[in-house]
Design a protein around this motif. Structure first.
Motif, mmCIF file in Angstrom:
data_model
loop_
_atom_site.group_PDB
_atom_site.id
_atom_site.type_symbol
_atom_site.label_atom_id
_atom_site.label_comp_id
_atom_site.label_asym_id
_atom_site.label_seq_id
_atom_site.Cartn_x
_atom_site.Cartn_y
_atom_site.Cartn_z
ATOM 1 N N ASP A 53 7.310 -5.680 5.567
ATOM 2 C CA ASP A 53 7.937 -6.945 5.948
ATOM 3 C C ASP A 53 6.907 -8.069 6.033
ATOM 4 O OD1 ASP A 53 10.495 -5.900 6.052
ATOM 5 O OD2 ASP A 53 10.408 -5.444 8.192
ATOM 6 N N ALA A 54 5.721 -7.735 6.540
ATOM 7 C CA ALA A 54 4.674 -8.749 6.671
ATOM 8 C C ALA A 54 4.144 -9.204 5.314
ATOM 9 C CB ALA A 54 3.531 -8.201 7.523
ATOM 10 N N ASP A 55 4.309 -8.382 4.286
ATOM 11 C CA ASP A 55 3.791 -8.698 2.948
ATOM 12 C C ASP A 55 4.846 -9.252 2.000
ATOM 13 O OD1 ASP A 55 1.245 -7.954 3.578
ATOM 14 O OD2 ASP A 55 1.204 -6.120 2.385
ATOM 15 N N MET A 56 6.055 -9.483 2.479
ATOM 16 C CA MET A 56 7.130 -9.874 1.572
ATOM 17 C C MET A 56 6.875 -11.205 0.876
ATOM 18 S SD MET A 56 9.421 -7.601 1.119
ATOM 19 C CE MET A 56 10.710 -8.606 0.388
ATOM 20 N N GLY A 57 6.042 -12.061 1.474
ATOM 21 C CA GLY A 57 5.718 -13.324 0.817
ATOM 22 C C GLY A 57 4.988 -13.148 -0.489
ATOM 23 N N GLN A 58 4.401 -11.976 -0.713
ATOM 24 C CA GLN A 58 3.669 -11.715 -1.952
ATOM 25 C C GLN A 58 4.585 -11.348 -3.120
ATOM 26 O OE1 GLN A 58 0.544 -8.797 -1.267
ATOM 27 N NE2 GLN A 58 0.280 -9.507 0.830
ATOM 28 N N VAL A 59 5.839 -11.065 -2.825
ATOM 29 C CA VAL A 59 6.745 -10.564 -3.867
ATOM 30 C C VAL A 59 7.053 -11.639 -4.909
ATOM 31 C CG1 VAL A 59 9.053 -9.627 -4.292
ATOM 32 C CG2 VAL A 59 7.700 -8.804 -2.337
ATOM 33 N N GLN A 60 7.273 -12.866 -4.468
ATOM 34 C CA GLN A 60 7.474 -13.995 -5.389
ATOM 35 C C GLN A 60 8.631 -13.752 -6.367
ATOM 36 O OE1 GLN A 60 4.962 -16.946 -5.697
ATOM 37 N NE2 GLN A 60 4.834 -16.225 -3.588
ATOM 38 N N GLY A 61 9.687 -13.091 -5.887
ATOM 39 C CA GLY A 61 10.875 -12.919 -6.712
ATOM 40 C C GLY A 61 10.812 -11.811 -7.738
ATOM 41 N N ARG A 62 9.735 -11.036 -7.756
ATOM 42 C CA ARG A 62 9.580 -9.966 -8.745
ATOM 43 C C ARG A 62 10.163 -8.651 -8.244
ATOM 44 N NH1 ARG A 62 3.198 -10.735 -9.243
ATOM 45 N NH2 ARG A 62 3.584 -11.168 -7.030
ATOM 46 N N LYS A 63 10.590 -7.798 -9.165
ATOM 47 C CA LYS A 63 10.953 -6.424 -8.845
ATOM 48 C C LYS A 63 9.748 -5.525 -9.054
ATOM 49 C CE LYS A 63 15.880 -6.808 -9.916
ATOM 50 N NZ LYS A 63 17.026 -6.246 -10.695
ATOM 51 N N LEU A 64 9.771 -4.351 -8.443
ATOM 52 C CA LEU A 64 8.663 -3.415 -8.584
ATOM 53 C C LEU A 64 8.739 -2.703 -9.936
ATOM 54 C CD1 LEU A 64 8.573 -1.821 -5.014
ATOM 55 C CD2 LEU A 64 6.921 -3.418 -5.998
ATOM 56 N N SER A 65 7.612 -2.697 -10.639
ATOM 57 C CA SER A 65 7.551 -1.983 -11.913
ATOM 58 C C SER A 65 7.076 -0.544 -11.732
ATOM 59 C CB SER A 65 6.612 -2.708 -12.878
ATOM 60 O OG SER A 65 5.300 -2.791 -12.336
ATOM 61 N N SER A 66 6.353 -0.265 -10.636
ATOM 62 C CA SER A 66 5.898 1.096 -10.354
ATOM 63 C C SER A 66 5.582 1.228 -8.871
ATOM 64 C CB SER A 66 4.663 1.462 -11.190
ATOM 65 O OG SER A 66 3.548 0.683 -10.806
ATOM 66 N N ILE A 67 5.629 2.476 -8.409
ATOM 67 C CA ILE A 67 5.245 2.830 -7.035
ATOM 68 C C ILE A 67 4.373 4.070 -7.124
ATOM 69 C CG2 ILE A 67 6.052 3.534 -4.740
ATOM 70 C CD1 ILE A 67 8.776 2.223 -5.480
ATOM 71 N N PHE A 68 3.320 4.098 -6.327
ATOM 72 C CA PHE A 68 2.429 5.260 -6.315
ATOM 73 C C PHE A 68 2.200 5.682 -4.877
ATOM 74 C CE2 PHE A 68 -1.286 7.861 -6.659
ATOM 75 C CZ PHE A 68 -1.325 8.344 -7.960
ATOM 76 N N PHE A 69 2.598 6.915 -4.544
ATOM 77 C CA PHE A 69 2.304 7.501 -3.239
ATOM 78 C C PHE A 69 0.986 8.255 -3.355
ATOM 79 C CE2 PHE A 69 6.934 7.063 -2.987
ATOM 80 C CZ PHE A 69 7.111 6.593 -1.694
ATOM 81 N N GLY A 70 -0.069 7.729 -2.710
ATOM 82 C CA GLY A 70 -1.382 8.347 -2.786
ATOM 83 C C GLY A 70 -1.904 8.719 -1.413
ATOM 84 N N GLY A 71 -3.066 9.372 -1.415
ATOM 85 C CA GLY A 71 -3.581 9.800 -0.119
ATOM 86 C C GLY A 71 -5.032 10.200 -0.174
ATOM 87 N N GLY A 72 -5.358 11.138 0.749
ATOM 88 C CA GLY A 72 -4.487 12.031 1.467
ATOM 89 C C GLY A 72 -3.650 12.914 0.541
ATOM 90 N N THR A 73 -2.671 13.534 1.160
ATOM 91 C CA THR A 73 -1.731 14.399 0.450
ATOM 92 C C THR A 73 -0.318 13.963 0.798
ATOM 93 O OG1 THR A 73 -3.304 16.234 0.623
ATOM 94 C CG2 THR A 73 -1.060 16.786 -0.022
ATOM 95 N N PRO A 74 0.271 13.036 0.022
ATOM 96 C CA PRO A 74 1.602 12.527 0.345
ATOM 97 C C PRO A 74 2.679 13.602 0.386
ATOM 98 C CG PRO A 74 0.538 11.146 -1.284
ATOM 99 C CD PRO A 74 -0.317 12.354 -1.131
ATOM 100 N N SER A 75 2.479 14.715 -0.360
ATOM 101 C CA SER A 75 3.501 15.767 -0.372
ATOM 102 C C SER A 75 3.566 16.525 0.949
ATOM 103 C CB SER A 75 3.270 16.735 -1.532
ATOM 104 O OG SER A 75 1.960 17.274 -1.496
ATOM 105 N N LEU A 76 2.678 16.199 1.900
ATOM 106 C CA LEU A 76 2.834 16.746 3.253
ATOM 107 C C LEU A 76 4.013 16.096 3.969
ATOM 108 C CD1 LEU A 76 -0.875 16.904 4.543
ATOM 109 C CD2 LEU A 76 0.554 18.816 3.801
ATOM 110 N N PHE A 77 4.398 14.912 3.538
ATOM 111 C CA PHE A 77 5.536 14.231 4.164
ATOM 112 C C PHE A 77 6.845 14.812 3.631
ATOM 113 C CE2 PHE A 77 4.591 9.895 6.239
ATOM 114 C CZ PHE A 77 3.561 10.451 6.974
#
Length: 402
Positions: free
Chosen positions: A71-95
């Protein structure tokens, strides 16, 4: 993306050149990196922001903090949609799938996804559960990056890994069984006491699993790691060179084309999230210690990073953002080239203007010197390192420092 190059500026008016080309700046694609900072245990070579997990993970609290961070970073979106998401870590598959599902649902509701979005989850073979991975696939996660590192017991023990070679092979089988037709194997070479035959054996086993992508890179000993304070015996330079040369030929023979310093892919299977980094795209950095890059419509570019320690990130009395740096115009050539010259094919020269708002002529002095040294190809339409330039990338980049 426009294919029309910016006109060359007047040689005696660099300021006017920057101003005229700034109008051709294009807001780049937007991605999101989500950092999950816990592992089963910390590996001795790892300098990432990762921490050994306790008996239980604060999933709910961490996801709540992540969404507030978003929510605090929403000003950076500038009307764009996400082209990719990457869950990194650490080991995200622990979640759990439920926790990752909350994050994905919120990202889609708040920002929106492109129709062909790539969503990658990092996972280690020792944390694989078949049912869990089917659940991840059902959430819309469509790519895995599996941290194999080696298939050999001696090497895995030296690296502090918790899986064995058989588990690593089964991980690829389970990925396919769970519905993933696009996955990366993360493999290292130059390991303690590794011979050329050892390294090629690892590569052959990895290729036999038929991943769509291979990240194959040399172990480096980094500060603030156990290996830094207690260095292992690593192969001699001559062996390292042989491993690199013969290994690259083996990968090419099996259809894995090198497209970045340490990335090899089957046709049309490059990691789109990483390509966004390497082409100077924007990305939200969410989670403890995550880094981000943002641009606004006026061409101002900023890097920011988040609170590193999980306990501080989870503390509601503290701010998520730990630091921010606005990039000055004279820093942009180096920042841009530091990324794009990792790509074996480089990028069109016009992309420099599209991503920075600056005229290509600002690269002229460094470019002439780089071409004279044989580090940069003599192609005015592209920015691409020569094979020599790829080997001596730091030397090449030094020519573009402010």
């Amino acid at each position: 993306m426009s294919n029309t190059a910016a006109p060359e500026p007047d040689a005696d008016d660099g300021h006017q050149a920057s101003a005229s080309s700034a109008a051709r700046f294009q807001l780049p694609p937007l991605a999101a990196y989500v950092h999950i900072p816990w592992c089963v245990r910390k590996c001795p070579y790892c300098d990432f922001n990762s921490h050994a997990a306790g008996p239980s993970l604060p999933e709910d609290a961490y996801v709540t903090a992540l969404l507030a961070d978003l929510d605090a970073d929403m000003g950076q979106v500038q009307g764009r949609k996400l082209s990719s998401i990457f869950f990194g870590g650490g080991t995200p598959s622990l979640f759990s799938p439920g926790a990752l599902g909350r994050i994905l649902e919120s990202l889609e509701q708040r920002i929106g996804f492109s129709d062909d979005i790539e969503i990658t989850l990092e996972a280690n073979p020792g944390t694989f559960e078949q049912a869990k991975f089917r659940d991840y696939r059902s959430l819309g996660i469509n790519r895995l990056s599996i941290g194999v590192q080696s298939f050999q017991a001696e090497k895995l023990t030296a690296l502090g890994r918790i899986h064995d070679g058989d588990e690593a092979v089964r991980a690829a089988d389970m990925a396919r069984a769970a519905g993933f037709d696009n996955f990366n194997l993360d493999l290292m070479h130059g390991l303690p006491n590794q011979s050329l035959d050892d390294a090629l054996s690892d590569l052959r086993i990895a290729i036999a699993q038929q991943p769509t992508h291979l990240s194959w890179y040399q172990l480096t000993v980094e500060p603030n790691t156990e290996f830094w304070s207690k260095p292992p015996k690593l192969p001699e330079d001559e062996t390292l060179w042989d491993i690199q040369e013969v290994g690259q030929a083996l990968l090419a023979a099996h259809g894995y084309r090198q497209y970045e310093t340490s990335a090899y892919a089957q046709p049309d299977r490059q990691a789109r999230h990483n390509l966004n980094y390497w082409t100077f795209g924007d990305f939200l950095g969410l989670g403890a210690g995550a880094h981000g890059k943002s641009s606004d419509r006026d061409g101002h570019i900023r890097r920011q990073w988040k609170t590193r320690l999980p306990k501080d990130y989870l503390d509601p009395s503290k701010r998520f953002r730990a630091g921010v740096k606005d990039l000055a115009q004279d820093e942009l050539p180096f920042e841009f080239l530091m990324n794009v010259l990792r790509l074996t094919d480089g990028v069109p020269t016009v992309m420099f203007t599209q991503r920075t708002g600056l005229a290509p002529a600002l690269l002229s002095d460094g470019r002439r010197e780089a071409e004279a040294r044989g580090l940069l190809e003599r192609d005015p339409q592209r920015l691409v390192a020569t094979p020599k330039g790829q080997l001596f990338l730091n030397d090449l980049l030094q020519l573009f420092l402010p």
